[in-house]
Design an enzyme around this catalytic site. Structure first.
Site, PDB file in Angstrom:
ATOM      1  N   HIS A  30       0.824  -1.204   0.000  1.00 48.50           N
ATOM      2  CA  HIS A  30       0.000   0.000   0.000  1.00 48.50           C
ATOM      3  C   HIS A  30       0.867   1.266   0.000  1.00 48.50           C
ATOM      4  O   HIS A  30       2.074   1.215   0.259  1.00 48.50           O
ATOM      5  CB  HIS A  30      -0.909   0.008   1.236  1.00 48.50           C
ATOM      6  CG  HIS A  30      -0.130  -0.077   2.523  1.00 48.50           C
ATOM      7  ND1 HIS A  30       0.497   1.015   3.106  1.00 48.50           N
ATOM      8  CD2 HIS A  30       0.136  -1.137   3.332  1.00 48.50           C
ATOM      9  CE1 HIS A  30       1.091   0.652   4.217  1.00 48.50           C
ATOM     10  NE2 HIS A  30       0.904  -0.666   4.371  1.00 48.50           N
TER      11      HIS A  30
ATOM     12  N   GLU B  66      -1.899  -7.335   7.385  1.00 49.39           N
ATOM     13  CA  GLU B  66      -0.542  -7.315   7.940  1.00 49.39           C
ATOM     14  C   GLU B  66      -0.425  -8.292   9.109  1.00 49.39           C
ATOM     15  O   GLU B  66      -1.424  -8.641   9.759  1.00 49.39           O
ATOM     16  CB  GLU B  66      -0.192  -5.895   8.403  1.00 49.39           C
ATOM     17  CG  GLU B  66       1.230  -5.722   8.941  1.00 49.39           C
ATOM     18  CD  GLU B  66       2.308  -6.043   7.906  1.00 49.39           C
ATOM     19  OE1 GLU B  66       2.468  -7.254   7.610  1.00 49.39           O
ATOM     20  OE2 GLU B  66       2.958  -5.111   7.412  1.00 49.39           O
TER      21      GLU B  66
END
Length: 438
Positions: free
Chosen positions: A3, A77
């Site tokens: 990202h 994550e």
């Protein structure tokens, strides 16, 4: 694809919470820039994790390609657990310790305090990729997170060595960095590109060995299932046949496994040897222009003197071949030419002169042995002809048949030693030409 920069990244603190912080202004710019960089790759699907920063990064690509962003659990994550909110600069000594054990040591039981272990992480990421595969997507772009991307790749691709993993650890994936892998959940994964760095698709030896073990296990399982099916029939003949076939198939499978592993070892040793060959051992024909070092090496080789070669050849003739063998004597006379040929070989390969002389001796000895055998065959042939001629004359004499003039058999048997010697030399010449008909 990692990202863009989030507000958490900008703060310098670890934030693995869901949905987590949004993109910063810089992160928004990075997401827009991706369209110009990768927009024409014609991806067939767009996926993002459950964290908002990946979804925001995927939005410009979604608009450009006209594809929806599919949010998929499992891509998020790695949860920091007790290290949540701690400085990112301290991650190597805390948050990353367990993931390093997963990927470098294979210790999937190592657990991040207050979070997950390697088995749980690998299963959830693998489950997300399985979903994409089951959906029929073969060229998707997936927006995920730096640590998740790095450690899943280390744990699953089959063409990264431990040394390469250590090198890549020093090249952490920055915002909007990417990793390209190919494969599928069934056959495994191969790293193609690490943020611009291309990788060879060749599997490591460990990965190849695991593949062969899996193949062997599946073949053995198939043999066992065949036997199990026969047992259900309660037919002794069918059971005995299945057992014999199963044992035979299992043995053959093991043979194929051993052949495959041995071939892999030999191939890798040959490649390693080829890479380690110094430039001085390569023929000048391998390059358009010889390097200076190659020229110097060739000039340093002392040529074999023709006189020395002639003496060596004559001594060999005396030791191992009859003096009357003219072919061997001729080989001795040709020793200087052979020596020059040996020099040419030593020029290319860098072999020492002593090695050339040793090869010359060996070749002359072979020639001497070969020609001696030919001479003996010729002598034996003449002896047989003489005996046959004498026997024929005896039989004709007893039958009262008068001998005919010009008979080649009588001439061969009753000719002078000089004629016999001439025939022998003719036979030798024919043998050297390969037309003696023996």
């Amino acid at each position: 694809m990692r990202h863009g920069q989030s507000l958490g990244n900008a703060s310098g603190s670890i934030d693995s919470s869901t949905p987590g912080p949004v993109l910063s202004e810089l992160g928004q710019q990075q997401a827009e820039a991706l369209v110009g960089t990768l927009g024409d790759k014609n991806y067939d699907a767009i996926y993002a994790s459950t964290m908002v920063r990946t979804q925001q990064t995927a939005a410009p690509m979604s608009s450009y390609l006209g594809l929806p962003v599919q949010v998929l659990a499992g891509l998020q994550e790695i949860e920091a657990g007790d290290y949540e909110g701690t400085p990112e600069s301290e991650a190597a000594s805390g948050y990353m310790q367990a993931p390093l054990a997963w990927s470098l040591q294979g210790n999937l039981d190592a657990r991040i305090p207050g979070s997950i272990d390697g088995n749980e992480f690998n299963d959830r990421m693998g489950g997300a990729l399985q979903t994409m595969y089951d959906n029929g997507d073969r060229n998707p772009i997936v927006f995920s997170h730096g640590a998740a991307m790095m450690f899943w790749t280390f744990m699953n691709v089959d063409n990264l060595t431990a040394v390469q993993k250590m090198e890549l650890l020093g090249q952490s994936l920055s915002n909007t960095a990417y990793v390209v892998v190919e494969g599928n959940p069934e056959d495994g994964w191969t790293l193609v590109n690490w943020n611009g760095q291309e990788f060879s698709p060749e599997r490591t030896f460990g990965a190849e060995l695991r593949l062969q073990i899996r193949t062997l296990s599946r073949q053995w399982q198939a043999a066992a299932e065949s036997v199990g099916t026969s047992l259900a029939t309660h037919d002794p003949v069918a059971i005995a046949t299945a057992l014999n076939r199963g044992i035979s198939d299992a043995g053959f499978s093991l043979l194929k496994f051993n052949r495959a592993v041995t071939a892999e070892v030999i191939e890798r040793m040959e490649k390693a040897t080829a890479k380690s060959v110094p430039a001085s051992r390569v023929s000048p024909a391998a390059s358009d222009e010889p390097q200076e070092s190659e020229v110097d090496l060739r000039a340093a080789v002392t040529p074999v003197e023709p006189v020395v070669a002639r003496q060596e050849a004559r001594e060999l003739v005396k030791a191992g071949a009859p003096q009357r063998d003219t072919a061997v004597t001729q080989a001795a006379e040709e020793a200087p030419e052979r020596a020059e040929s040996a020099n040419a070989v030593s020029d290319v390969t860098g072999s020492a002169p002593e090695t050339a002389i040793s090869k010359l001796k060996s070749q002359l000895k072979k020639d001497a042995d070969k020609d001696t055998v030919k001479s003996r065959i010729a002598d034996r042939r003449e002896s047989v002809r003489a005996k046959v001629g004498a026997t024929a004359e005896t039989i004709k004499s007893r039958l009262g048949v008068k001998p005919q003039r010009g008979s080649s058999s009588v001439k061969a048997g009753a000719g002078s030693s000089k004629d016999k010697g001439a025939d022998s030399r003719s036979s030798d010449s024919g043998s050297d030409g390969g037309s003696d008909g023996s």
